[in-house]
Design a protein around this motif. Sequence first.
Motif, PDB file in Angstrom:
ATOM      1  N   LYS A 165       0.728  -0.933   0.091  1.00 51.50           N
ATOM      2  CA  LYS A 165      -0.023   0.007  -0.108  1.00 51.50           C
ATOM      3  C   LYS A 165       0.731   1.278   0.151  1.00 51.50           C
ATOM      4  N   HIS A 166       2.287   1.094   0.353  1.00 52.13           N
ATOM      5  CA  HIS A 166       3.067   2.216   0.599  1.00 52.13           C
ATOM      6  C   HIS A 166       3.516   2.786  -1.067  1.00 52.13           C
ATOM      7  N   ILE A 167       3.386   1.683  -1.822  1.00 58.67           N
ATOM      8  CA  ILE A 167       3.884   2.268  -3.242  1.00 58.67           C
ATOM      9  C   ILE A 167       2.862   2.801  -3.730  1.00 58.67           C
ATOM     10  N   ASP A 168       2.953   4.221  -3.787  1.00 58.29           N
ATOM     11  CA  ASP A 168       1.783   4.777  -4.391  1.00 58.29           C
ATOM     12  C   ASP A 168       2.270   5.822  -5.568  1.00 58.29           C
ATOM     13  N   VAL A 169       2.290   5.265  -6.760  1.00 60.96           N
ATOM     14  CA  VAL A 169       2.805   5.904  -7.927  1.00 60.96           C
ATOM     15  C   VAL A 169       1.771   6.164  -8.883  1.00 60.96           C
ATOM     16  N   GLN A 170       1.821   7.251  -9.352  1.00 60.19           N
ATOM     17  CA  GLN A 170       0.720   7.876 -10.440  1.00 60.19           C
ATOM     18  C   GLN A 170       0.884   7.286 -11.837  1.00 60.19           C
ATOM     19  N   ASN A 171      -0.277   7.014 -12.431  1.00 60.68           N
ATOM     20  CA  ASN A 171      -0.197   6.268 -13.769  1.00 60.68           C
ATOM     21  C   ASN A 171       0.251   4.828 -13.692  1.00 60.68           C
ATOM     22  N   MET A 172       0.229   4.023 -12.682  1.00 62.12           N
ATOM     23  CA  MET A 172       0.498   2.675 -12.372  1.00 62.12           C
ATOM     24  C   MET A 172       0.205   1.994 -13.703  1.00 62.12           C
ATOM     25  N   GLN A 173      -1.168   2.228 -14.288  1.00 59.42           N
ATOM     26  CA  GLN A 173      -1.470   1.344 -15.144  1.00 59.42           C
ATOM     27  C   GLN A 173      -0.566   1.299 -16.450  1.00 59.42           C
ATOM     28  N   ILE A 210       8.241  -2.683  -8.383  1.00 57.90           N
ATOM     29  CA  ILE A 210       8.590  -1.691  -7.852  1.00 57.90           C
ATOM     30  C   ILE A 210       8.898  -1.631  -6.436  1.00 57.90           C
ATOM     31  N   PHE A 211       8.578  -2.146  -5.527  1.00 54.96           N
ATOM     32  CA  PHE A 211       8.931  -2.594  -4.270  1.00 54.96           C
ATOM     33  C   PHE A 211      10.384  -3.098  -4.296  1.00 54.96           C
ATOM     34  N   ILE A 212      10.615  -4.231  -4.986  1.00 55.43           N
ATOM     35  CA  ILE A 212      11.817  -5.002  -5.159  1.00 55.43           C
ATOM     36  C   ILE A 212      13.123  -3.955  -5.627  1.00 55.43           C
ATOM     37  N   LEU A 213      12.773  -3.189  -6.518  1.00 51.79           N
ATOM     38  CA  LEU A 213      13.462  -2.245  -7.167  1.00 51.79           C
ATOM     39  C   LEU A 213      14.211  -1.236  -5.970  1.00 51.79           C
ATOM     40  N   LEU A 214      13.182  -0.893  -5.137  1.00 47.83           N
ATOM     41  CA  LEU A 214      13.453   0.081  -4.188  1.00 47.83           C
ATOM     42  C   LEU A 214      14.235  -0.559  -3.099  1.00 47.83           C
ATOM     43  N   GLN A 215      14.140  -1.779  -2.744  1.00 47.04           N
ATOM     44  CA  GLN A 215      14.757  -2.549  -1.929  1.00 47.04           C
ATOM     45  C   GLN A 215      16.164  -2.446  -2.440  1.00 47.04           C
ATOM     46  N   ASN A 216      16.480  -2.842  -3.703  1.00 46.68           N
ATOM     47  CA  ASN A 216      17.756  -2.750  -4.370  1.00 46.68           C
ATOM     48  C   ASN A 216      18.585  -1.541  -4.290  1.00 46.68           C
ATOM     49  N   TYR A 217      17.599  -0.505  -4.234  1.00 46.06           N
ATOM     50  CA  TYR A 217      18.446   0.862  -4.107  1.00 46.06           C
ATOM     51  C   TYR A 217      18.873   1.209  -2.660  1.00 46.06           C
ATOM     52  N   LEU A 218      18.302   0.480  -1.778  1.00 50.21           N
ATOM     53  CA  LEU A 218      18.625   0.727  -0.470  1.00 50.21           C
ATOM     54  C   LEU A 218      19.705   0.088  -0.061  1.00 50.21           C
ATOM     55  N   GLN A 219      20.217  -1.197  -0.826  1.00 51.51           N
ATOM     56  CA  GLN A 219      21.250  -2.161  -0.164  1.00 51.51           C
ATOM     57  C   GLN A 219      22.533  -1.317   0.010  1.00 51.51           C
ATOM     58  N   PRO A 220      23.116  -0.676  -1.030  1.00 47.17           N
ATOM     59  CA  PRO A 220      24.420   0.017  -1.047  1.00 47.17           C
ATOM     60  C   PRO A 220      24.392   0.820   0.461  1.00 47.17           C
ATOM     61  N   VAL A 221      23.290   1.778   0.596  1.00 46.32           N
ATOM     62  CA  VAL A 221      23.287   2.527   1.709  1.00 46.32           C
ATOM     63  C   VAL A 221      23.472   1.931   3.032  1.00 46.32           C
ATOM     64  N   ILE A 222      22.462   0.847   3.126  1.00 44.53           N
ATOM     65  CA  ILE A 222      22.450   0.023   4.195  1.00 44.53           C
ATOM     66  C   ILE A 222      24.163  -0.730   4.582  1.00 44.53           C
ATOM     67  N   GLU A 223      24.487  -1.173   3.543  1.00 49.89           N
ATOM     68  CA  GLU A 223      25.965  -1.881   3.631  1.00 49.89           C
ATOM     69  C   GLU A 223      26.999  -0.910   4.136  1.00 49.89           C
ATOM     70  N   ASN A 224      26.911   0.387   3.587  1.00 45.00           N
ATOM     71  CA  ASN A 224      27.769   1.387   3.987  1.00 45.00           C
ATOM     72  C   ASN A 224      27.605   1.863   5.204  1.00 45.00           C
ATOM     73  N   LEU A 225      26.458   2.248   5.609  1.00 47.78           N
ATOM     74  CA  LEU A 225      26.257   2.318   7.153  1.00 47.78           C
ATOM     75  C   LEU A 225      26.617   1.555   8.036  1.00 47.78           C
ATOM     76  N   ILE A 226      26.734   0.087   7.588  1.00 48.19           N
ATOM     77  CA  ILE A 226      27.075  -0.987   8.659  1.00 48.19           C
ATOM     78  C   ILE A 226      28.427  -0.952   8.776  1.00 48.19           C
ATOM     79  N   LEU A 227      29.195  -1.030   7.611  1.00 53.21           N
ATOM     80  CA  LEU A 227      30.571  -0.911   7.561  1.00 53.21           C
ATOM     81  C   LEU A 227      31.382   0.346   7.836  1.00 53.21           C
TER      82      LEU A 227
END
Length: 335
Positions: free
Chosen positions: A42-50, A276-293
């Motif tokens: 429900k958080h994935i609210d994108v215009q013109n999704m169709q 779209i949800f999975i793509l956003l997760q992929n974008y987050l991975q480098p930030v999370i990894e860098n934060l931990i390291l």
Amino acid sequence: MALPTSFEHPEDYFQDCLAFLKEYQYLYNFPNTDILVHDVLKHIDVQNMQTLEVFHKDFKLPTDLLNNFFEKLSRLTAVHDEFEEVDNLENVVNIPCGVSPKKRHEIAYLANEVKQVCEKNGCDVVVDFGSGLGYLDQIIFETTNLKVLGLECNTSHYVGAKKRQGKYHPNSVENVKYIKHTINENSNVSIEQYLRDNCKLKRNTRKAVKTKTMNRNFETYIQDACNGFRLILNEPVCLENREDSSDIKFSNFELDELRSIWQEIESSLVLKKAAIFILLQNYLQPVIENLILYDRLVYLREKGLKNCKLKKVVNERISPRCMALLAYKNINRIL
């Protein structure tokens, strides 16, 4: 470098990074099985999704998506030095057959990086935190003749490393040691585990569902899934730990219900939102990894280990986002 260029002090970076991750925690802070159960999409609210062709190979997410998500992401993304390829390195070291190309690449390059650091700083012992099955430890020993101590909290991995050593690397027994140990400030605290669901999903094989079935149809997929998984009914006594498992009760999958759920999902925007949800997760991975390291890097420096850095040690084409945290002390140890 691990500190993004838009920040001057680690404290500011950590605060902004945590605020960003808190805002978008619905992208990662739950098991994947809860995506549909708790209506996370429900958080994935994108215009013109169709009209969006989210399954096209060249599809790119709109840059104005989700409250300036990409603007915030760009500010928190660190820039690292480019990876340096070494000709034929993976064939020089003696990596066992059966290891995946990705794993071979990681082992070869990380072992080579450790070797260079040790030679430069006069280290004579390597401590490997989370040593797994010991592939890297054995390669380090064979290529450097250094002593290696592998720490691993997973019992099966620890036992597997010892067995592999005895079978394939008997000459390393005196120089490569493995210890089963959990690195945790509260490791002495027992973790209580409760049974909450009616059934437990167990895999019959390591790869319960073949990836290639995803390219066919849902009917083939659920047939493979039903063969690859089984449902075990929970009871007050943990039946899985009994020596005699003949009385374990199983439940069957309701295929008609699975088909009905799939038809409902297929005819809606759920699949597009999931993509779209999975793509956003992929974008987050480098930030999370860098934060931990980077947090680990700052911690080591606070504890007096000034000679430590983050370095990209593998090719992103083969092993995306793999970084190494290298630290060494004057007592001739590399951590």
